[in-house]
Design an enzyme around this catalytic site. Structure first.
Site, PDB file in Angstrom:
ATOM      1  N   ARG A   1       6.114 -13.000 -16.755  1.00 41.54           N
ATOM      2  CA  ARG A   1       5.868 -11.744 -17.466  1.00 41.54           C
ATOM      3  C   ARG A   1       7.164 -10.967 -17.697  1.00 41.54           C
ATOM      4  O   ARG A   1       7.326 -10.297 -18.713  1.00 41.54           O
ATOM      5  CB  ARG A   1       4.883 -10.890 -16.635  1.00 41.54           C
ATOM      6  CG  ARG A   1       4.332  -9.710 -17.353  1.00 41.54           C
ATOM      7  CD  ARG A   1       3.379  -8.940 -16.466  1.00 41.54           C
ATOM      8  NE  ARG A   1       4.080  -8.283 -15.366  1.00 41.54           N
ATOM      9  CZ  ARG A   1       3.508  -7.519 -14.442  1.00 41.54           C
ATOM     10  NH1 ARG A   1       2.207  -7.332 -14.469  1.00 41.54           N
ATOM     11  NH2 ARG A   1       4.206  -6.961 -13.488  1.00 41.54           N
TER      12      ARG A   1
ATOM     13  N   GLU B   1     -13.858 -10.145 -12.190  1.00 40.70           N
ATOM     14  CA  GLU B   1     -13.054 -11.291 -11.756  1.00 40.70           C
ATOM     15  C   GLU B   1     -12.309 -10.921 -10.488  1.00 40.70           C
ATOM     16  O   GLU B   1     -12.025  -9.745 -10.254  1.00 40.70           O
ATOM     17  CB  GLU B   1     -12.021 -11.659 -12.844  1.00 40.70           C
ATOM     18  CG  GLU B   1     -12.666 -12.087 -14.141  1.00 40.70           C
ATOM     19  CD  GLU B   1     -11.659 -12.240 -15.284  1.00 40.70           C
ATOM     20  OE1 GLU B   1     -10.457 -12.414 -15.034  1.00 40.70           O
ATOM     21  OE2 GLU B   1     -12.112 -12.171 -16.437  1.00 40.70           O
TER      22      GLU B   1
ATOM     23  N   TYR C   1       0.824  -1.203   0.000  1.00 39.18           N
ATOM     24  CA  TYR C   1       0.000   0.000   0.000  1.00 39.18           C
ATOM     25  C   TYR C   1       0.867   1.266   0.000  1.00 39.18           C
ATOM     26  O   TYR C   1       0.466   2.301  -0.518  1.00 39.18           O
ATOM     27  CB  TYR C   1      -1.017  -0.009   1.153  1.00 39.18           C
ATOM     28  CG  TYR C   1      -0.467   0.220   2.533  1.00 39.18           C
ATOM     29  CD1 TYR C   1      -0.434   1.500   3.081  1.00 39.18           C
ATOM     30  CD2 TYR C   1       0.022  -0.829   3.293  1.00 39.18           C
ATOM     31  CE1 TYR C   1       0.074   1.716   4.352  1.00 39.18           C
ATOM     32  CE2 TYR C   1       0.521  -0.626   4.555  1.00 39.18           C
ATOM     33  CZ  TYR C   1       0.555   0.643   5.084  1.00 39.18           C
ATOM     34  OH  TYR C   1       1.069   0.858   6.332  1.00 39.18           O
ATOM     35  N   ILE C   2       2.076   1.145   0.533  1.00 35.81           N
ATOM     36  CA  ILE C   2       2.990   2.297   0.487  1.00 35.81           C
ATOM     37  C   ILE C   2       3.483   2.483  -0.953  1.00 35.81           C
ATOM     38  O   ILE C   2       3.476   3.590  -1.497  1.00 35.81           O
ATOM     39  CB  ILE C   2       4.174   2.093   1.465  1.00 35.81           C
ATOM     40  CG1 ILE C   2       3.624   2.121   2.894  1.00 35.81           C
ATOM     41  CG2 ILE C   2       5.258   3.151   1.265  1.00 35.81           C
ATOM     42  CD1 ILE C   2       4.622   1.833   3.961  1.00 35.81           C
ATOM     43  N   TYR C   3       3.869   1.366  -1.584  1.00 31.08           N
ATOM     44  CA  TYR C   3       4.277   1.433  -2.996  1.00 31.08           C
ATOM     45  C   TYR C   3       3.152   2.052  -3.828  1.00 31.08           C
ATOM     46  O   TYR C   3       3.381   2.961  -4.627  1.00 31.08           O
ATOM     47  CB  TYR C   3       4.604   0.018  -3.509  1.00 31.08           C
ATOM     48  CG  TYR C   3       5.070  -0.002  -4.942  1.00 31.08           C
ATOM     49  CD1 TYR C   3       6.428   0.042  -5.262  1.00 31.08           C
ATOM     50  CD2 TYR C   3       4.146  -0.038  -5.995  1.00 31.08           C
ATOM     51  CE1 TYR C   3       6.858   0.044  -6.583  1.00 31.08           C
ATOM     52  CE2 TYR C   3       4.571  -0.037  -7.318  1.00 31.08           C
ATOM     53  CZ  TYR C   3       5.925   0.006  -7.606  1.00 31.08           C
ATOM     54  OH  TYR C   3       6.343   0.015  -8.914  1.00 31.08           O
TER      55      TYR C   3
ATOM     56  N   LEU D   1      -1.930  -3.809 -15.088  1.00 27.11           N
ATOM     57  CA  LEU D   1      -3.320  -3.312 -15.059  1.00 27.11           C
ATOM     58  C   LEU D   1      -3.314  -1.928 -14.428  1.00 27.11           C
ATOM     59  O   LEU D   1      -2.551  -1.690 -13.478  1.00 27.11           O
ATOM     60  CB  LEU D   1      -4.195  -4.206 -14.170  1.00 27.11           C
ATOM     61  CG  LEU D   1      -4.683  -5.551 -14.695  1.00 27.11           C
ATOM     62  CD1 LEU D   1      -5.338  -6.344 -13.566  1.00 27.11           C
ATOM     63  CD2 LEU D   1      -5.674  -5.361 -15.846  1.00 27.11           C
TER      64      LEU D   1
ATOM     65  N   LYS E   1      -9.053 -10.524  -8.325  1.00 28.23           N
ATOM     66  CA  LYS E   1      -7.654 -10.264  -8.681  1.00 28.23           C
ATOM     67  C   LYS E   1      -6.771 -11.168  -7.821  1.00 28.23           C
ATOM     68  O   LYS E   1      -6.586 -10.926  -6.633  1.00 28.23           O
ATOM     69  CB  LYS E   1      -7.310  -8.789  -8.474  1.00 28.23           C
ATOM     70  CG  LYS E   1      -5.931  -8.461  -8.966  1.00 28.23           C
ATOM     71  CD  LYS E   1      -5.681  -6.965  -8.984  1.00 28.23           C
ATOM     72  CE  LYS E   1      -4.307  -6.660  -9.539  1.00 28.23           C
ATOM     73  NZ  LYS E   1      -3.214  -7.187  -8.710  1.00 28.23           N
TER      74      LYS E   1
END
Ligand code: NAD
Length: 333
Positions: A142, A119, A40-42, A90, A121
């Site tokens: 990826r 959907e 959440y910091i990122y 995304l 995540k």
């Protein structure tokens, strides 16, 4: 400081610092599978960088984390694989208001209100699976979106991923590899007994397992997977995302069955509210809900940016800490 009050120099300085910090956090997360800050910091720092770069686009550079998927690949021992079509990230939103704005923009671009496939995540890492005449021949991560790492030997150890499809077709499908919560707690208990540092979370444990070189270790890690995408839906005869999921399943590929087709924002908000609460009861971690334009033709019309599709958005759940506070407040009133 509010962006409109920043001088040009102050904005340039803050943008450069954020780009640098986020790159460092990205290296720890994507390449070493060991994050040094909470997600959440990122996410908050990333959102600030996006807002700054929107007002001061002259300071966007091609190396900015906003212009790149994932990280470079420095891990030795894994062969590189060039993806036939880029594997994207995304876009994300953190509130229902922002989701509503995304819906309005999408409706405006299309010229009509779309149906959406909702959907969960899945909190894992993306993988591409290539089947030739129905046989699994290659699996890759990826990576930086254009080039990934060959993880075929390890992926063959995942029971949920079929080595042979129910039909002899040639297709590349993509999905998420994840570590179920039960596998994660067993693994960390064992690591503690062995005097090893526990993994920070199931996502990093899954990534660390998949990107290590010993297929025997991989087998013990009990990973699983869900498939949710192909760039070649014609091969399946699918014209919608929801139908493509059904076709994946008929081929024997694992799919998450919590998806629903919805149009109205009120229904979408209810779906999100439901999983914000019931996510704890799932056997695997989720970090949000992905809203996807359901008609595949419409997805093509909307297209992609260099980093994200315009036809999908991830609503990210609030961090667990914040949620605990909200729940505690709910309990006390
Ligand atoms: P992301 O994980 O937020 O979203 C994109 C990914 O979602 C896709 O690539 C796919 O792998 C996955 N996904 C799961 N379920 C899906 C579904 N049903 N349909 C489509 N895709 C699905 O984006 P990202 O670019 O992989 O990573 C960015 C995020 O990673 C950040 O928001 C942050 O939370 C985290 N991160 C954390 C740190 C850290 O230091 N803590 C560093 C870098 C990134």
């Amino acid at each position: 400081k509010p962006i409109e009050k920043l001088s040009r120099e102050a904005a340039q300085h803050e943008i450069a610092k954020l780009q640098d910090d986020l790159r460092q956090y990205g290296i720890a997360y994507y390449e070493q599978d060991a994050p040094i800050v909470e997600d959440y910091i990122y996410d908050a720092l990333y959102a600030r960088l996006v807002a700054l770069e929107t007002v001061f686009p002259q300071f966007i550079n091609p190396d900015s984390p906003t212009q790149n998927v994932g990280g470079a690949m420095t891990k030795s021992g894994l062969e590189k694989v060039v993806h036939p079509a880029p594997m994207l990230s995304l876009g994300d939103v953190f509130s229902l208001e922002e989701l509503d704005e995304w819906d309005s923009r999408t409706t405006k671009s299309l010229g009509f209100q779309s149906d959406y496939n909702l959907e969960l995540k899945i909190d894992g890492l993306a993988v591409a699976l290539t089947y030739v005449s129905g046989k699994l021949v290659q699996a890759s991560t990826r990576g930086n979106g254009t080039i990934g790492e060959d993880v075929t030997a390890n992926v063959k150890m995942i029971k949920a991923i079929p080595q042979v499809l129910n039909e002899p077709i040639t297709i590349e499908v993509r999905g998420e590899i994840y570590m179920p919560k039960s596998s994660f707690s067993t693994l960390n208990k064992q690591r503690e007994l062995d005097g090893l540092a526990p993994f920070a979370n199931p996502r990093n444990a899954a990534a660390g397992s998949l990107r290590q070189l010993n297929a025997k270790i991989m087998k013990q890690r009990n990973l699983s997977a869900f498939v949710y995408y192909t760039a070649e839906p014609d091969i399946l005869g699918s014209t919608t995302q929801s139908d493509a999921l059904k076709r994946f399943s008929s081929l024997g590929l694992p799919t998450d069955t919590h998806n629903r087709v919805m149009t109205k924002m009120a229904d979408i908000n209810n779906y999100i509210a439901e999983y914000t609460v019931t996510r704890d009861n799932l056997a695997y971690g989720i970090d949000g809900v992905v809203v996807k334009v359901n008609q595949l033709d419409d997805q093509l019309d909307l297209g992609n940016t260099v980093k994200i599709p315009r036809w999908a958005i991830a609503y990210k759940f609030p961090p667990e800490e914040a949620l605990t506070v909200v729940r505690a407040i709910e309990w006390t009133v």
